[in-house]
Design an enzyme around this catalytic site. Sequence first.
Site, PDB file in Angstrom:
ATOM      1  N   LYS A 119       0.835  -1.215   0.000  1.00  0.00           N
ATOM      2  CA  LYS A 119       0.000   0.000   0.000  1.00  0.00           C
ATOM      3  C   LYS A 119       0.860   1.250   0.000  1.00  0.00           C
ATOM      4  O   LYS A 119       0.487   2.262  -0.596  1.00  0.00           O
ATOM      5  CB  LYS A 119      -0.960  -0.007   1.190  1.00  0.00           C
ATOM      6  CG  LYS A 119      -2.095  -1.000   1.015  1.00  0.00           C
ATOM      7  CD  LYS A 119      -3.334  -0.582   1.783  1.00  0.00           C
ATOM      8  CE  LYS A 119      -4.496  -1.501   1.455  1.00  0.00           C
ATOM      9  NZ  LYS A 119      -5.599  -1.395   2.419  1.00  0.00           N
ATOM     10  N   LYS A 201      -3.836 -11.483  -6.740  1.00  0.00           N
ATOM     11  CA  LYS A 201      -5.089 -11.566  -5.976  1.00  0.00           C
ATOM     12  C   LYS A 201      -6.186 -10.707  -6.615  1.00  0.00           C
ATOM     13  O   LYS A 201      -5.899  -9.626  -7.119  1.00  0.00           O
ATOM     14  CB  LYS A 201      -4.762 -11.052  -4.565  1.00  0.00           C
ATOM     15  CG  LYS A 201      -5.866 -11.105  -3.575  1.00  0.00           C
ATOM     16  CD  LYS A 201      -5.449 -10.455  -2.260  1.00  0.00           C
ATOM     17  CE  LYS A 201      -5.640  -8.957  -2.303  1.00  0.00           C
ATOM     18  NZ  LYS A 201      -5.655  -8.305  -0.985  1.00  0.00           N
ATOM     19  N   LYS A 204     -10.451  -5.204  -5.146  1.00  0.00           N
ATOM     20  CA  LYS A 204     -11.432  -4.183  -5.522  1.00  0.00           C
ATOM     21  C   LYS A 204     -10.756  -2.928  -6.036  1.00  0.00           C
ATOM     22  O   LYS A 204     -11.366  -2.101  -6.687  1.00  0.00           O
ATOM     23  CB  LYS A 204     -12.363  -3.864  -4.348  1.00  0.00           C
ATOM     24  CG  LYS A 204     -11.673  -3.517  -3.044  1.00  0.00           C
ATOM     25  CD  LYS A 204     -12.684  -3.473  -1.888  1.00  0.00           C
ATOM     26  CE  LYS A 204     -12.011  -3.824  -0.583  1.00  0.00           C
ATOM     27  NZ  LYS A 204     -12.928  -4.247   0.460  1.00  0.00           N
TER      28      LYS A 204
HETATM   29  P1  TYM Z   1     -10.547  -6.423   3.471  1.00  0.00           P
HETATM   30  O1  TYM Z   1     -11.646  -5.448   3.655  1.00  0.00           O
HETATM   31  O2  TYM Z   1      -9.456  -6.083   2.512  1.00  0.00           O
HETATM   32  O3  TYM Z   1     -11.126  -7.826   3.022  1.00  0.00           O
HETATM   33  C1  TYM Z   1     -12.187  -8.447   3.734  1.00  0.00           C
HETATM   34  C2  TYM Z   1     -12.001  -9.952   3.709  1.00  0.00           C
HETATM   35  O4  TYM Z   1     -11.940 -10.434   2.371  1.00  0.00           O
HETATM   36  C3  TYM Z   1     -10.790 -11.266   2.217  1.00  0.00           C
HETATM   37  N1  TYM Z   1     -10.305 -11.139   0.823  1.00  0.00           N
HETATM   38  C4  TYM Z   1     -10.106 -12.176  -0.001  1.00  0.00           C
HETATM   39  N2  TYM Z   1     -10.267 -13.497   0.177  1.00  0.00           N
HETATM   40  C5  TYM Z   1      -9.981 -14.302  -0.881  1.00  0.00           C
HETATM   41  N3  TYM Z   1      -9.556 -13.842  -2.075  1.00  0.00           N
HETATM   42  C6  TYM Z   1      -9.383 -12.519  -2.300  1.00  0.00           C
HETATM   43  N4  TYM Z   1      -8.995 -12.083  -3.482  1.00  0.00           N
HETATM   44  C7  TYM Z   1      -9.664 -11.614  -1.233  1.00  0.00           C
HETATM   45  N5  TYM Z   1      -9.609 -10.270  -1.094  1.00  0.00           N
HETATM   46  C8  TYM Z   1     -10.002 -10.004   0.168  1.00  0.00           C
HETATM   47  C9  TYM Z   1      -9.778 -10.726   3.223  1.00  0.00           C
HETATM   48  O5  TYM Z   1      -8.816 -11.690   3.555  1.00  0.00           O
HETATM   49  C10 TYM Z   1     -10.681 -10.384   4.387  1.00  0.00           C
HETATM   50  O6  TYM Z   1     -10.933 -11.519   5.184  1.00  0.00           O
HETATM   51  N6  TYM Z   1      -7.795  -5.618   7.537  1.00  0.00           N
HETATM   52  C11 TYM Z   1      -8.967  -6.291   7.039  1.00  0.00           C
HETATM   53  C12 TYM Z   1     -10.235  -5.886   7.757  1.00  0.00           C
HETATM   54  C13 TYM Z   1     -10.168  -6.053   9.231  1.00  0.00           C
HETATM   55  C14 TYM Z   1     -10.221  -7.285   9.938  1.00  0.00           C
HETATM   56  C15 TYM Z   1     -10.142  -6.934  11.323  1.00  0.00           C
HETATM   57  C16 TYM Z   1     -10.329  -8.622   9.545  1.00  0.00           C
HETATM   58  C17 TYM Z   1     -10.065  -5.042  10.135  1.00  0.00           C
HETATM   59  N7  TYM Z   1     -10.068  -5.591  11.412  1.00  0.00           N
HETATM   60  C18 TYM Z   1     -10.185  -7.917  12.293  1.00  0.00           C
HETATM   61  C19 TYM Z   1     -10.368  -9.593  10.532  1.00  0.00           C
HETATM   62  C20 TYM Z   1     -10.281  -9.250  11.884  1.00  0.00           C
HETATM   63  C21 TYM Z   1      -9.139  -5.934   5.577  1.00  0.00           C
HETATM   64  O7  TYM Z   1      -8.683  -4.900   5.126  1.00  0.00           O
HETATM   65  O8  TYM Z   1      -9.905  -6.806   4.888  1.00  0.00           O
END
Ligand code: TYM
Length: 338
Positions: A119, A201, A204
Amino acid sequence: METPTTERKKVIFSAIQPSGTITLGNYLGALKNWISLQDEYRCIYALADLHTITVRQEPANFRRNTLEAYALLLACGIDVQKSPFFIQSQVCTHAQLAWILNCYTQFGELQRMTQFKDKAAKHADNVNAGLFTYPSLMAADILLYQTDLVPVGEDQKQHLELARNIAERFNGIYSPTFTVPDAYIPKNGARVMSLQEPARKMSKSDENANAYVAVLDKPEDILRKFKRAVTDSEACVRRAEGKDGINNLMSIYACVTGLTDEQIEKEFEGKGYGDFKTAVAEAVIEHLRPIQARFADFIKNKDYLEQCYTDGAQKALAVSARTLNKVMKKVGFLPKAF
Ligand code: TYM
């Protein structure tokens, strides 16, 4: 001997950022599990909007994205009667514990986070301190609820490892305070790949909208994106090294149909990639159709959404305040007299 019927249910916590589009990757990697775990576990879920401002947001879009993400997750099947579902910025314990945990997290640990490096490279004009300390906020989110399991996709594994290390460190310095959480990563769907560059990966934030499928994409767009998916020249539907595109489509198809790799290979024996891509697209469209219909209803009902997230925040505050108070006492803060 009789088995006790009131055994403590394990606690599940997870969150997602409301940063615009929610993709098929988010859904298959995480959200689908959030839904299916609700009966067996004590689940609590959040929209991690404090995390989202590590990248600059336009206020009106940010507000709209947050409300839409809330409605969409209800449409995916979060049942607020079973699983409190709240918005992170509305529960003050998260920012408070994050600050404390920052003081138990090493600079070097944060520097090693691959997501930070990615990032920081992508947003070189805004490498802010929040982007750097993001994993201690994520640790706070998880540890506040004495979480046993965290359903996430594979890209969050490193952050989760850090949360475990922070918990163990704190427990070691004082006395057991936090449950040390484990990641819950699905066998299929843990890493849904880009449809255009299947070694990367699905994200979005990809500039090419053909690279990802959004949960709210129209059926014709989903069909077009799958039809254009990059594959290989072998023309044989089978899982193998070097066939990133086909492997990815097989994983997606397996997730939405429940079929095994062998069953999929058999179904498409002697058929071309065109047939396979259309079948994957159709299965995804049918899987998402009821979610899209429920979303259209929820988003019209702002009062209901407000009632749900307010109730979620109150419940989350009650649970998380217990952990925060414990932590503050152990660290040695003077108790509040009000
Ligand atoms: P975020 O918002 O980027 O993504 C949310 C969830 O989607 C999963 N994910 C994927 N899984 C499979 N293939 C992909 N291409 C893919 N892209 C995204 C992510 O692994 C995630 O589970 N930091 C986290 C949000 C967060 C969080 C937390 C998660 C904040 N606090 C506490 C768990 C526990 C995030 O940015 O996810």
